[in-house]
Design a protein around this motif. Structure first.
Motif, PDB file in Angstrom:
ATOM      1  N   LEU A 246       0.911  -0.944   0.020  1.00  0.00           N
ATOM      2  CA  LEU A 246      -0.621  -0.158  -0.012  1.00  0.00           C
ATOM      3  C   LEU A 246       0.316   1.287   0.316  1.00  0.00           C
ATOM      4  N   PRO A 247       0.294   2.053  -1.085  1.00  0.00           N
ATOM      5  CA  PRO A 247       2.115   3.036  -1.222  1.00  0.00           C
ATOM      6  C   PRO A 247       1.530   4.608   0.371  1.00  0.00           C
ATOM      7  N   TYR A 248       1.932   5.240   0.757  1.00  0.00           N
ATOM      8  CA  TYR A 248       1.254   5.597   2.390  1.00  0.00           C
ATOM      9  C   TYR A 248       2.304   6.958   2.471  1.00  0.00           C
ATOM     10  N   ARG A 249       1.611   8.436   1.845  1.00  0.00           N
ATOM     11  CA  ARG A 249       3.524   8.972   2.647  1.00  0.00           C
ATOM     12  C   ARG A 249       4.601   8.790   2.013  1.00  0.00           C
ATOM     13  N   GLY A 250       4.594   8.835   0.530  1.00  0.00           N
ATOM     14  CA  GLY A 250       5.982   8.669  -0.095  1.00  0.00           C
ATOM     15  C   GLY A 250       6.527   6.847   0.666  1.00  0.00           C
ATOM     16  N   GLN A 251       5.893   6.372   1.457  1.00  0.00           N
ATOM     17  CA  GLN A 251       6.351   5.172   1.243  1.00  0.00           C
ATOM     18  C   GLN A 251       5.183   3.863   0.925  1.00  0.00           C
ATOM     19  N   ARG A 252       5.542   3.330   0.659  1.00  0.00           N
ATOM     20  CA  ARG A 252       5.316   1.125   0.393  1.00  0.00           C
ATOM     21  C   ARG A 252       4.985   0.499   1.009  1.00  0.00           C
ATOM     22  N   LEU A 253       3.998   0.112   1.795  1.00  0.00           N
ATOM     23  CA  LEU A 253       4.115  -0.439   3.149  1.00  0.00           C
ATOM     24  C   LEU A 253       3.892  -2.211   2.665  1.00  0.00           C
ATOM     25  N   TYR A 254       4.270  -3.100   3.249  1.00  0.00           N
ATOM     26  CA  TYR A 254       4.444  -3.858   3.034  1.00  0.00           C
ATOM     27  C   TYR A 254       4.230  -5.452   4.519  1.00  0.00           C
ATOM     28  N   GLY A 255       3.375  -6.679   4.260  1.00  0.00           N
ATOM     29  CA  GLY A 255       3.614  -7.409   5.630  1.00  0.00           C
ATOM     30  C   GLY A 255       3.279  -6.120   6.909  1.00  0.00           C
ATOM     31  N   ASP A 256       3.697  -6.549   7.574  1.00  0.00           N
ATOM     32  CA  ASP A 256       3.891  -5.698   9.590  1.00  0.00           C
ATOM     33  C   ASP A 256       3.723  -4.571   9.276  1.00  0.00           C
ATOM     34  N   GLU A 257       3.992  -4.314   8.553  1.00  0.00           N
ATOM     35  CA  GLU A 257       4.466  -2.718   8.167  1.00  0.00           C
ATOM     36  C   GLU A 257       2.748  -2.217   8.351  1.00  0.00           C
ATOM     37  N   LEU A 258       2.332  -2.832   7.182  1.00  0.00           N
ATOM     38  CA  LEU A 258       0.467  -2.517   6.477  1.00  0.00           C
ATOM     39  C   LEU A 258      -0.125  -3.013   7.756  1.00  0.00           C
ATOM     40  N   ARG A 259      -0.457  -3.961   8.262  1.00  0.00           N
ATOM     41  CA  ARG A 259      -0.949  -4.398   9.243  1.00  0.00           C
ATOM     42  C   ARG A 259      -0.485  -3.312  10.808  1.00  0.00           C
ATOM     43  N   ARG A 260       0.481  -3.111  11.138  1.00  0.00           N
ATOM     44  CA  ARG A 260       0.384  -1.981  11.830  1.00  0.00           C
ATOM     45  C   ARG A 260      -0.615  -0.391  11.987  1.00  0.00           C
ATOM     46  N   ARG A 261      -0.370  -0.496  10.014  1.00  0.00           N
ATOM     47  CA  ARG A 261      -0.878   0.700   9.532  1.00  0.00           C
ATOM     48  C   ARG A 261      -2.292   0.783   9.581  1.00  0.00           C
ATOM     49  N   LEU A 262      -2.968  -0.468   9.304  1.00  0.00           N
ATOM     50  CA  LEU A 262      -4.822  -0.792  10.053  1.00  0.00           C
ATOM     51  C   LEU A 262      -4.783  -0.872  11.015  1.00  0.00           C
ATOM     52  N   ASP A 263      -3.797  -1.593  11.912  1.00  0.00           N
ATOM     53  CA  ASP A 263      -4.142  -1.095  13.053  1.00  0.00           C
ATOM     54  C   ASP A 263      -4.327   0.311  13.987  1.00  0.00           C
ATOM     55  N   ALA A 264      -3.315   0.796  13.784  1.00  0.00           N
ATOM     56  CA  ALA A 264      -3.444   2.540  13.511  1.00  0.00           C
ATOM     57  C   ALA A 264      -4.849   3.007  13.664  1.00  0.00           C
ATOM     58  N   TRP A 265      -5.018   2.812  12.291  1.00  0.00           N
ATOM     59  CA  TRP A 265      -6.639   3.269  11.307  1.00  0.00           C
ATOM     60  C   TRP A 265      -7.457   3.322  12.201  1.00  0.00           C
ATOM     61  N   VAL A 266      -7.153   1.743  12.905  1.00  0.00           N
ATOM     62  CA  VAL A 266      -8.731   1.241  13.642  1.00  0.00           C
ATOM     63  C   VAL A 266      -8.740   2.076  14.541  1.00  0.00           C
ATOM     64  N   THR A 267      -8.208   1.719  15.827  1.00  0.00           N
ATOM     65  CA  THR A 267      -7.193   2.759  17.073  1.00  0.00           C
ATOM     66  C   THR A 267      -8.009   4.388  16.572  1.00  0.00           C
ATOM     67  N   ALA A 268      -7.152   4.939  15.363  1.00  0.00           N
ATOM     68  CA  ALA A 268      -7.705   6.339  15.347  1.00  0.00           C
ATOM     69  C   ALA A 268      -9.697   6.149  15.368  1.00  0.00           C
ATOM     70  N   GLY A 269     -10.071   5.564  14.619  1.00  0.00           N
ATOM     71  CA  GLY A 269     -11.199   5.355  14.074  1.00  0.00           C
ATOM     72  C   GLY A 269     -11.749   6.159  12.642  1.00  0.00           C
ATOM     73  N   VAL A 270     -10.281   5.637  12.207  1.00  0.00           N
ATOM     74  CA  VAL A 270     -10.350   6.305  10.637  1.00  0.00           C
ATOM     75  C   VAL A 270     -11.227   4.400   9.456  1.00  0.00           C
ATOM     76  N   ILE A 271     -10.898   3.535  10.257  1.00  0.00           N
ATOM     77  CA  ILE A 271     -11.034   2.738   9.112  1.00  0.00           C
ATOM     78  C   ILE A 271     -12.539   1.963  10.526  1.00  0.00           C
ATOM     79  N   GLU A 272     -13.494   0.748  10.269  1.00  0.00           N
ATOM     80  CA  GLU A 272     -14.199  -0.133  11.092  1.00  0.00           C
ATOM     81  C   GLU A 272     -13.380  -0.880  10.556  1.00  0.00           C
ATOM     82  N   PRO A 273     -13.047  -2.064  12.251  1.00  0.00           N
ATOM     83  CA  PRO A 273     -11.891  -2.797  12.198  1.00  0.00           C
ATOM     84  C   PRO A 273     -12.464  -4.024  11.232  1.00  0.00           C
TER      85      PRO A 273
END
Length: 487
Positions: free
Chosen positions: A125-152
C-alpha cells in the motif's frame, strides 16, 4: 435540460427537471414503508437545499426491517427505470429499458494490450511517500482502527488478503472497470497484480494514453472497446479509436460486454459533474440489468462515498461518544456560543445502530441520487444471490473534489477533527484489496440487514467515529483549511 440525447431526465411540467425527478423517486421509494415521508418529499418546495433530510429518511425508514430496506431499494430503482428515457440520434424518445433493442450503429471491436512489466504477488500500500508491506501494513491498519479511520472489519478483510497473496491473481475473473480513467478505480492495482481487466471509458485520446501507459507498465492484460479499423498496435492509434460513451452507445457496449469470455465482474467507477452524474449512473444501472438478464455469471462492484447517510454499528457510536466526552474547553465554548449549531454530537447516546449523516450540501441532490441508486442496486442484487462488492471509500483528494473550493478547504482542515483524507493512490489500492477480498469470499459474510452489509469493511476516514456531526463541523473545517492554505 432540453438539448441532450442519449439517457435523459423525463419531461415534466417543469421541463426536464432534475429536482422533479429527485422528489418523485424518493417519494416512490418511501411510499410503501413510510407514506408520511413520501408525502413530505413530494411537497418539498426547495429540493436543491431541502433534499438532505429526505435522503436521511430513506435510511431511517429502511431500519424498520430487512424487508423495509429491500422495499425502498426495489421501489426506488423501479421508479428511476420507469421515469428515465432515452433519446436516439433520430430524436425518438423511448423508455430506458427499451434502449437495448435493437443495437443500431457501428459495433465495437476488441483491442488487447498485454503489459511487459513485473507481476506483483504480495499486497502493498502506498502511503505518505512509502510503500507498506507485510507487518508494516498490518500496523498501519491497526493504527487506523485505533484512530477510528476505518472499521475493524476493513482491517480484517485486508488482513485476509495479506494472508492469502494468491487471491491477488485474478486471471480467472474479467473485471470490467466502467470509468477506467477514474482516480478511485482499481485498474492500476489489478494490472499490477497480473489481472485480466476490461476497460470502458469515454472516447478521449488523452485518457486512453494514460490507461495504455499504465497497462504496458504492469504485468496484466487489458481489453478495451475500439471503433472498427483500430487494427494498428501503436499506442497513438489505439488511444484515438478507443472508448465508448455509455450515455449514447449503451446498446453497443452491452453487446460488446456480452461477448467477453469468462466470469464478469461489473465494476462501477463512473462519475460526471452535476445532472450528468445521474444520467450516466442510470445508464450503468440499465446496463447492469441487461447483462444480468443475459448472463448468469455477473458479479457487481461499487465504491460508496463516505459523504452520505449510513447506519453504523454501536461500537462506532461508543467511539464517538468517548471523544465527545473528552472534548476540549474551546470546543465546548463554541457549541455554547453558536447556540448548538456548531460541533453538536454525532449520535444520541447509546444509539444502536447510529445514523451517520455526512451528506455535504455542496455536492448537491444529483450526486446524492446517483450514489443512492448504486446502493439500491447493490442491496437488490445481493438479495437475489449475486456476488456484490460494496465498500465505503475514504475521503480522497481527487481532482473532482479539489475543483470545489469549499470542499478542498474542508478537506485541508479535516484533520483538526480526527478525519484523515487519503491520497488517490492510497485509496484506490486499499479499495482494490477490498474488492479482491469480496470476490474471493463470495461478497463477504452473510449479514442480517442491508445496513450491516454496507457497513462491512468501511474505510470512512473517521466520519463515522468523530465526536461531532460532520455538517456541524464543516464550516469550521473550511475556515481552518483556508487559513492553513494562506499560511
Amino acid at each position: 435540460m432540453e438539448g441532450p440525447t442519449g439517457v435523459v431526465f423525463p419531461r415534466t411540467g417543469e421541463g426536464r427537471s432534475t429536482s422533479a425527478l429527485g422528489r418523485a423517486v424518493v417519494a416512490d421509494a418511501l411510499r410503501a414503508v413510510d407514506p408520511v415521508g413520501a408525502r413530505s418529499a413530494e411537497h418539498e418546495t426547495n429540493w436543491r437545499h431541502g433534499y438532505l433530510g429526505h435522503f436521511r429518511r430513506l435510511v431511517e425508514a429502511g431500519l424498520l426491517s430487512r424487508e423495509a430496506a429491500l422495499s425502498i431499494a426495489r421501489d426506488g430503482l423501479a421508479s428511476l427505470h420507469a421515469r428515465m428515457t432515452v433519446i436516439g440520434a433520430d430524436g425518438r424518445e423511448t423508455g430506458l429499458d427499451e434502449a437495448f433493442t435493437p443495437a443500431a450503429g457501428e459495433p465495437l471491436e476488441t483491442a488487447t494490450v498485454t503489459g511487459g512489466g513485473p507481476v506483483e504477488r504480495d499486497l502493498s500500500l502506498p502511503y505518505r511517500g512509502q510503500r507498506l508491506y507485510g507487518d508494516e501494513l498490518r500496523r498501519r491498519l491497526d493504527a487506523w482502527v485505533t484512530a477510528g479511520v476505518i472499521e475493524p472489519s476493513c482491517a480484517e478483510a485486508v488482513g485476509a488478503v495479506l494472508a492469502n497473496p494468491d487471491w491477488l491473481d485474478l486471471r480467472d475473473q474479467r473485471v470490467v472497470v466502467l470509468g477506467a480513467g477514474a482516480e478511485m478505480g482499481p485498474l492500476p492495482s489489478l494490472l499490477r497484480w497480473g489481472g485480466d481487466v476490461v476497460a470502458v471509458d469515454l472516447p478521449r485520446p488523452e485518457l486512453w494514453r494514460r490507461v495504455l501507459q499504465t497497462a504496458r507498465r504492469h504485468g496484466g492484460r487489458l481489453r478495451l472497446p475500439v471503433r472498427p479499423a483500430a487494427a494498428a498496435d501503436d499506442q497513438a492509434t489505439l488511444a484515438a479509436r478507443a472508448g465508448a460513451d455509455l450515455l449514447h452507445r449503451l446498446p453497443q457496449v452491452a453487446d460488446w460486454l456480452r461477448g467477453i469470455d469468462g466470469r464478469l465482474v461489473l465494476g462501477n467507477y463512473v462519475y460526471a459533474d452535476g445532472a450528468t452524474n445521474v444520467r450516466v449512473a442510470m445508464a450503468v444501472d440499465a446496463l447492469t440489468g441487461h447483462l444480468q438478464q443475459h448472463r448468469d455469471d455477473v458479479a457487481l462492484a461499487f465504491l460508496a462515498t463516505p459523504t452520505d447517510v449510513f447506519a453504523v454499528p454501536a461500537e462506532a457510536v461508543r467511539h464517538a461518544e468517548r471523544g465527545y466526552g473528552a472534548g476540549s474547553w474551546a470546543r465546548r465554548s463554541l457549541r455554547v456560543v453558536s447556540g448548538g449549531r456548531l460541533l453538536h454530537r454525532n449520535y444520541p447516546p447509546g444509539a444502536d445502530p447510529g445514523i451517520n449523516d455526512s451528506l455535504v450540501p455542496q455536492q448537491g441532490p444529483n450526486y446524492a441520487l446517483a450514489k443512492r441508486l448504486q446502493r439500491w442496486r447493490a442491496t437488490v442484487a445481493r438479495d437475489a444471490g449475486s456476488t456484490v462488492s460494496f465498500t465505503v471509500a475514504p475521503p480522497t483528494r481527487t481532482r473532482s473534489v479539489l475543483r470545489n473550493r469549499a470542499l478542498a478547504a474542508a478537506y485541508a482542515g479535516a484533520h483538526r477533527f480526527g478525519i484523515e483524507v487519503f491520497e488517490p493512490a492510497t485509496s484506490n489500492t486499499l479499495m482494490a484489496a477490498l474488492l479482491v477480498h469480496d470476490l474471493r469470499t463470495g461478497g463477504g459474510p452473510a449479514l442480517a440487514h442491508p445496513w450491516q452489509d454496507e457497513a462491512y469493511g468501511a474505510a470512512h476516514g473517521g466520519l463515522w467515529r468523530v465526536p461531532y456531526a460532520p455538517r456541524s463541523a464543516l464550516g469550521l473545517a473550511v475556515l481552518l483549511g483556508l487559513g492553513g492554505a494562506r499560511a
